[in-house]
Design an enzyme around this catalytic site. Structure first.
Site: not given
Ligand code: DX5
Ligand code: ZN
Length: 224
Positions: A9, A34, A36, A38, A67, A138
């Site tokens: 990610s 990946h 992310d 938000m 994502h 998740m």
């Molecule tokens: C969380 C994200 C993840 C995050 C994971 O909201 O969707 O993809 O980046 O990070 P780690 O591996 O540090 O938990």
């Molecule tokens: Zn994610």
């Protein structure tokens, strides 16, 4: 067991060195990147949008999976598709008409994924599963990197594995949140085959061998 795939990610990467970081994980054996996304509404945090996907696309041969941790994802599907996303994953909890959303992603020629939060039952996937290329369970509450793995999600991963084997065997089962070399064996045992890891990859210190060694440690521990 089959091959376990790692999806670093980029949330935990150094954004000023994003290209280099992505090239490093690609060389180390990452299967995909990946991304992310938000929006500050569905989750408390704000991250990145289609412009970053567009910049990254020509710099790497790895597939880009987006994502979308955003409300009402339908408004942005076309933008992420045009920017070069290969997979678009939306949250089961993020919109109202999930079937329509998934059909739109497929009409755009992209792989379609659905993510479920820790408190969302596996059973909510039953009707949509035959249309999916990926389910993302998740293993933390979405919003931030570096959170602790929630072990009570393990039985749900097993239930999703069984549903996939029964209804849509080609669908990938991915997990996201708190995955590192310690937690990887348990999620793989429960049936996950694609592991997202952010901080365990990009926050690895140079004295531990940096990003490449971190990728290899997680893959080795996942292989058992
Ligand atoms: C969380 C994200 C993840 C995050 C994971 O909201 O969707 O993809 O980046 O990070 P780690 O591996 O540090 O938990
Ligand atoms: Zn994610």
């Amino acid at each position: 067991m089959g091959m376990i795939k790692l999806a670093p990610s980029i949330l935990s990467a150094d954004f000023a060195r994003l290209g280099e970081h992505c090239a490093e994980v690609a060389r180390a054996g990452a299967d995909r990147l990946h991304v992310d996304v938000m929006d500050g509404h569905f989750v408390p945090n704000i991250t990145i949008g289609p412009v970053v996907v567009r910049s990254l696309r020509p710099t790497t041969q790895l597939a880009l999976e987006t994502h979308l941790m955003i409300e009402n994802p339908d408004r942005y599907l076309d933008a992420f598709a045009e920017a070069g996303a290969d997979t678009i994953t939306v949250h089961q909890e993020g919109g109202v008409h999930l079937h329509r959303t998934i059909q739109r992603i497929k009409a755009l020629g992209k792989r379609a994924g659905v993510a479920i939060n820790p408190a969302t039952p596996a059973e909510t996937l039953e009707e949509i599963l035959p249309d999916l290329d990926l389910v993302l369970v998740m293993t933390v509450n979405p919003g931030f990197g570096g959170q602790a793995f929630i072990a009570s999600t393990l039985p749900k991963i097993r239930r999703v594995r069984q549903m996939i084997d029964r209804l849509q065997p080609s669908c990938e089962l991915e997990v996201d949140g708190g995955i590192d070399a310690k937690t990887a064996p348990a999620v793989v045992d429960a049936g996950a085959r694609v592991l997202v890891a952010g901080s365990a990859v990009f926050s690895a210190s140079a004295s531990d061998g940096g990003v490449a060694a971190a990728v290899q440690r997680i893959l080795a521990s996942a292989a058992g």
